[in-house]
Design an enzyme around this catalytic site. Structure first.
Site, PDB file in Angstrom:
ATOM      1  N   HIS A   1      41.709  84.964  59.642  1.00 44.05           N
ATOM      2  CA  HIS A   1      43.129  85.320  59.774  1.00 44.05           C
ATOM      3  C   HIS A   1      43.633  86.246  58.668  1.00 44.05           C
ATOM      4  O   HIS A   1      44.766  86.729  58.737  1.00 44.05           O
ATOM      5  CB  HIS A   1      44.004  84.069  59.792  1.00 44.05           C
ATOM      6  CG  HIS A   1      43.803  83.196  60.986  1.00 44.05           C
ATOM      7  ND1 HIS A   1      43.847  83.679  62.282  1.00 44.05           N
ATOM      8  CD2 HIS A   1      43.541  81.860  61.088  1.00 44.05           C
ATOM      9  CE1 HIS A   1      43.624  82.680  63.126  1.00 44.05           C
ATOM     10  NE2 HIS A   1      43.434  81.576  62.430  1.00 44.05           N
TER      11      HIS A   1
ATOM     12  N   ASP B   1      36.066  80.744  67.414  1.00 50.31           N
ATOM     13  CA  ASP B   1      37.120  79.856  66.927  1.00 50.31           C
ATOM     14  C   ASP B   1      38.220  79.742  67.982  1.00 50.31           C
ATOM     15  O   ASP B   1      38.473  80.684  68.739  1.00 50.31           O
ATOM     16  CB  ASP B   1      37.694  80.434  65.636  1.00 50.31           C
ATOM     17  CG  ASP B   1      38.604  79.482  64.891  1.00 50.31           C
ATOM     18  OD1 ASP B   1      38.157  78.905  63.888  1.00 50.31           O
ATOM     19  OD2 ASP B   1      39.776  79.328  65.293  1.00 50.31           O
TER      20      ASP B   1
ATOM     21  N   HIS C   1      41.293  79.854  67.577  1.00 49.43           N
ATOM     22  CA  HIS C   1      42.381  80.771  67.247  1.00 49.43           C
ATOM     23  C   HIS C   1      41.842  82.201  67.157  1.00 49.43           C
ATOM     24  O   HIS C   1      40.737  82.416  66.654  1.00 49.43           O
ATOM     25  CB  HIS C   1      43.033  80.384  65.919  1.00 49.43           C
ATOM     26  CG  HIS C   1      43.544  78.980  65.903  1.00 49.43           C
ATOM     27  ND1 HIS C   1      42.870  77.959  65.273  1.00 49.43           N
ATOM     28  CD2 HIS C   1      44.648  78.434  66.455  1.00 49.43           C
ATOM     29  CE1 HIS C   1      43.547  76.830  65.429  1.00 49.43           C
ATOM     30  NE2 HIS C   1      44.630  77.087  66.140  1.00 49.43           N
TER      31      HIS C   1
ATOM     32  N   ASP D   1      36.819  74.534  66.257  1.00 51.05           N
ATOM     33  CA  ASP D   1      38.051  73.829  66.590  1.00 51.05           C
ATOM     34  C   ASP D   1      38.434  73.931  68.060  1.00 51.05           C
ATOM     35  O   ASP D   1      39.486  73.431  68.462  1.00 51.05           O
ATOM     36  CB  ASP D   1      39.207  74.285  65.697  1.00 51.05           C
ATOM     37  CG  ASP D   1      39.245  75.782  65.456  1.00 51.05           C
ATOM     38  OD1 ASP D   1      38.407  76.508  66.017  1.00 51.05           O
ATOM     39  OD2 ASP D   1      40.111  76.227  64.685  1.00 51.05           O
TER      40      ASP D   1
END
Length: 312
Positions: free
Chosen positions: A126, A163, A165, A249
């Site tokens: 990120h 991931d 996200h 995740d």
């Protein structure tokens, strides 16, 4: 040549994000317990070096580097945004986390090992070129990709990010970089609310493939997204070096989002990615830990991921 090497550093346990924060040292402790098993005990371990300023600046601005390092407190903790906290050892941990990805590229690029796994924190996908975000300080996978291209001369470096996200930071860093590829599967309408299908990369820059998945997505839809979209585009790109942003995740037990994957899905995808690396990249793969916040699920997923890496 060894099949797999693991890079980590004890200082990554000292990046203290505070009580009850999901991105905590217990994540690495859970992975460490897995690595103590007999099946993994002979996998070589290397202590991650610190990334140099020049290596960080391939991906980030000087202002970003200064912002990160100047924010580190002498004691206590500092909240950089609503999600991202730093403590006295966080800067060193972030430099060793980026340094692990760089050293892993060196290890694989020079043929000492076929692949590598970086068990470090803080994660990176990120962190944008000039912005801290979402638990991340430096964009580890993007730093590794640019190191592989610029230091070792690889012409087609791919990052695949599973991931839950979207890796907005990796995409931002690589966006204008020729000879790079970024593909992400992630939950739609979840943090950081980027990664739409129409984000495809600019002419002459990164080839970007985003596959947002609806909340509740389970194995069949996830595997179809890779079989029908991401893997064919990765195959067409024909990477000569492959980096995996390995966030776990999307597992059904993880509290941070709402995909419904199982351990077998991560094992399957790792096998598919290594198959493409065997075809195009002489098996060169570096895997960098991103998310995964339910520690038992994280440990089980990492174990399955490592077993496939060890098979080469």
């Amino acid at each position: 040549m060894s099949s797999t090497v693991i890079y980590t550093h004890p200082i990554c346990l000292e990046h203290d994000t505070g009580e009850f924060h999901p991105e905590c040292a217990d994540r690495l402790r859970a992975i460490g317990h897995i690595l103590d098993r007999e099946e993994f005990m002979y996998v070589p371990r290397e202590e991650a070096p610190k990334a140099t300023l020049a290596q960080i600046l391939r991906a980030h601005t000087q202002d970003h580097y200064d912002q990160v390092m100047d924010s580190i407190p002498a004691e206590g903790s500092v909240e950089l945004d609503g999600d991202t906290f730093v403590s006295p050892r966080s800067g060193e941990a972030a430099l060793h986390s980026a340094g692990a990805a760089i050293a892993a590229v060196d290890e694989v690029a020079t043929g000492r090992s076929r692949n590598a796994f970086c068990a470090t924190r803080p994660p990176g996908h990120h962190a944008e070129r000039n912005a801290i975000m979402g638990f991340c300080l430096f964009s580890n996978a993007a730093i590794a990709a640019l190191h592989a291209r610029d230091q070792h001369g690889f012409k087609r470096v791919a990052v695949v990010d599973f991931d839950v996200h979207h890796g907005n930071g990796t995409q931002d860093v690589l966006w204008n970089e020729p000879g790079t590829f970024y593909a992400s599967s992630h939950q739609d309408d979840a943090f950081p609310y980027t990664g739409k299908v129409e984000e495809v990369g600019p002419p002459g820059g990164c080839t970007v493939v985003n596959v947002p998945l609806p909340a509740g997505t389970a194995s069949n839809v996830f595997r179809a997204a890779y079989t029908d979209i991401i893997l064919p585009k990765l195959e067409a790109f024909a990477p000569d070096f492959l980096i995996i942003s390995a966030g776990f995740d999307a597992h059904a037990a993880d509290p941070m989002a709402h995909l419904r994957l199982q351990v077998a899905d991560f094992e399957w995808l790792t096998q598919k990615l290594l198959g493409i690396a065997r075809t195009h990249a002489q098996r060169r793969v570096v895997s960098v830990l991103e998310g995964g916040y339910e520690t038992r699920a994280l440990a089980a997923c990492v174990a399955a991921h490592l077993r496939v890496l060890m098979e080469g």
